[in-house]
Design a protein around this motif. Sequence first.
Motif, PDB file in Angstrom:
ATOM      1  N   LYS A  31      -7.529  13.294   7.587  1.00  0.00           N
ATOM      2  CA  LYS A  31      -6.978  13.315   6.339  1.00  0.00           C
ATOM      3  C   LYS A  31      -5.989  14.599   6.647  1.00  0.00           C
ATOM      4  O   LYS A  31      -5.009  14.693   5.824  1.00  0.00           O
TER       5      LYS A  31
ATOM      6  N   ASP B  96       0.773  -1.244   0.017  1.00  0.00           N
ATOM      7  CA  ASP B  96      -0.030   0.023   0.241  1.00  0.00           C
ATOM      8  C   ASP B  96       0.838   1.254   0.062  1.00  0.00           C
ATOM      9  O   ASP B  96       0.698   2.308  -0.835  1.00  0.00           O
TER      10      ASP B  96
ATOM     11  N   SER C  82      -2.739  12.524   1.335  1.00  0.00           N
ATOM     12  CA  SER C  82      -4.123  12.429   0.910  1.00  0.00           C
ATOM     13  C   SER C  82      -4.984  11.172   0.952  1.00  0.00           C
ATOM     14  O   SER C  82      -6.060  10.977   0.850  1.00  0.00           O
ATOM     15  N   SER C  83      -4.083  10.112   0.597  1.00  0.00           N
ATOM     16  CA  SER C  83      -4.534   8.780   0.124  1.00  0.00           C
ATOM     17  C   SER C  83      -4.196   7.896   1.394  1.00  0.00           C
ATOM     18  O   SER C  83      -4.527   6.683   1.443  1.00  0.00           O
ATOM     19  N   PHE C  84      -3.928   8.559   2.587  1.00  0.00           N
ATOM     20  CA  PHE C  84      -4.292   7.970   3.800  1.00  0.00           C
ATOM     21  C   PHE C  84      -5.671   7.234   4.001  1.00  0.00           C
ATOM     22  O   PHE C  84      -6.686   7.904   3.886  1.00  0.00           O
ATOM     23  N   ASN C  85      -5.467   6.084   4.397  1.00  0.00           N
ATOM     24  CA  ASN C  85      -6.548   5.266   4.569  1.00  0.00           C
ATOM     25  C   ASN C  85      -6.858   4.837   5.778  1.00  0.00           C
ATOM     26  O   ASN C  85      -6.031   3.878   6.367  1.00  0.00           O
TER      27      ASN C  85
ATOM     28  N   TRP D 297     -11.876   7.214  -2.701  1.00  0.00           N
ATOM     29  CA  TRP D 297     -10.399   7.802  -3.075  1.00  0.00           C
ATOM     30  C   TRP D 297      -9.408   6.926  -1.696  1.00  0.00           C
ATOM     31  O   TRP D 297      -8.433   6.238  -2.201  1.00  0.00           O
ATOM     32  N   THR D 298     -10.115   7.171  -0.789  1.00  0.00           N
ATOM     33  CA  THR D 298      -9.158   6.585   0.351  1.00  0.00           C
ATOM     34  C   THR D 298      -9.460   5.197   0.733  1.00  0.00           C
ATOM     35  O   THR D 298      -8.374   4.425   1.090  1.00  0.00           O
TER      36      THR D 298
ATOM     37  N   ASP E 216      -7.416   3.147  -1.771  1.00  0.00           N
ATOM     38  CA  ASP E 216      -6.005   3.651  -2.452  1.00  0.00           C
ATOM     39  C   ASP E 216      -5.910   4.051  -3.633  1.00  0.00           C
ATOM     40  O   ASP E 216      -4.999   4.001  -4.193  1.00  0.00           O
TER      41      ASP E 216
ATOM     42  N   LYS F  38       0.966   4.137  -2.802  1.00  0.00           N
ATOM     43  CA  LYS F  38       0.631   5.673  -2.578  1.00  0.00           C
ATOM     44  C   LYS F  38       1.829   6.533  -3.144  1.00  0.00           C
ATOM     45  O   LYS F  38       1.702   7.676  -3.632  1.00  0.00           O
TER      46      LYS F  38
ATOM     47  N   ALA G  35      -4.723   6.833  -5.105  1.00  0.00           N
ATOM     48  CA  ALA G  35      -3.637   7.984  -4.500  1.00  0.00           C
ATOM     49  C   ALA G  35      -3.570   8.823  -5.707  1.00  0.00           C
ATOM     50  O   ALA G  35      -3.440   9.985  -4.870  1.00  0.00           O
TER      51      ALA G  35
ATOM     52  N   ARG H  25     -13.656  11.844   8.563  1.00  0.00           N
ATOM     53  CA  ARG H  25     -12.723  11.357   7.585  1.00  0.00           C
ATOM     54  C   ARG H  25     -11.558  12.520   7.102  1.00  0.00           C
ATOM     55  O   ARG H  25     -10.546  12.434   6.767  1.00  0.00           O
TER      56      ARG H  25
END
Lengths: 216, 281
Positions: free
Chosen positions: A177, A99, A210-213, B211-212, B215, A103, B217, A173
Amino acid sequence: MDTSETGEWEALAATMRRTLAQNLSAALIVAGNTQGDDDITKMNLTDLNRQTDIARSTLSKLANGKTASGIQANPDLETLCRLAAALNLPPAYLLMSADDWQKLLGALNGLPQALSGSFLSDLTSRATHGDKVRVGLILAEKLKLYPDNNNFKADEEEVGARQDEIDRDIDIRNEMKRRAILTTTAVAQGAAKNRGDLSILTAIGAIVGSSFNKSI
Amino acid sequence: MQNYREDSELMSVLEHASNEDIGLLIDVITDNGKGRMSLDDEVMASLINVKNLVPYPLKQTIAEEIQKFGGNSLVSVFRGGKGVLYKEIVCDVASHVGANFNEKQDVAQIESSILLKIVEKSLDKMSEEEKKDFFDQFGVRYEGVGPVAMAALIGVIRVSGFAFYKMATIVAQATAKALLGKGLTFVATGGLMRGISVFAGPVGWAITGIWTAFDLASPAYRITVPCVIQLAYMRQKALIQECPKCGAVVAKDMKFCSECGQRMSASPLLIENKTIDMDTK
């Protein structure tokens, strides 16, 4: 995924254990001593034990994520550094998950967009020490990566939309983020040697952040 | 326009699309007219200035922009700004959201897998009653969310064009509402309309989190994912027709309306296509 506070870091630790095991195996397959010829050979745990002075039982625990009896690996910083030194790779790469690489890949792909025009370089050149991290947040907004909005509004005819709950989720969220963008940008910016670096590192930090999930 | 790559899977949809539907695609690309980094000012202006009939060259511009943004989400640092074909974009989105697909499937099938993935995620935010309602819409008996319910839904959508259209409409409507704050323009009646309203919230929630959660990105996904959803809907819409008398949705090859018995001799879609054809010649 568990959302309670302890569950959260435990899940992360489980992922890291798996990641370390996978990365270790991937590196070992090609890390054997070749005496200068072109062959790529394997390094086995005995070789690794000789080079790192880490007990074989510990190494096998790390390579599998746990022992046969189920005791989970929990390597300390020195252990990670010994492994990294023996394998000749940065310690952080031992812990980079698929992951994380995705990212980074996303950030690299987003670079042309982030660097287009002079928007980012203008901002970073004007930024003072205190607010340069904020540039990451501004960039994320400009790239429409943050914040997320659900513009759907329930009107009278439209029933059952669970609007409040959904709005609350999105707020949570966005707050997570926001922190992710700030922390990731701050860490990435630390490597900047000049203004050019700063722009690129800010972009990488902002997009990766930003793509923190984390599921909520 | 010189960078547009011949792409029948994209143009076949755009060619026959209504201006309203194209308008929503333009809204996605231009972020509701607010503009995007890396979107050329001239292109931007030409896109937001179009009001009524969307001329053919502009459809090519739209296709080119989608290809270009698609290129940005793939390993494109070394691609030199060249776009990728729509099929590749769909596959990329599908693999990132973890949709079950393979590259040999046709575009519509892969699109449906993406929509199903979004639906699956949306179920998290539905109450038990809404879930039951949702599956009811597709004639699937709901006994708790799980692989069985999803498999049944997939089965229905694979065999029934109308069910696929219904799902595409629900997802596209929710996407438009969640991301653009406006809905699709269409005539729908009864059950379909109700389903769309009820599920717009939860599906929209899944879209904003996609999006999150998956992933996604690269910033380009902000454009490619909504575009794929919108195009999936438009592709299905072209396969059905609405009864001129009662507004019910009927398969394009039906001769009579299944609701009111109206003769479906001249399909509204065919008339629409003719207008566009004349304009391009």
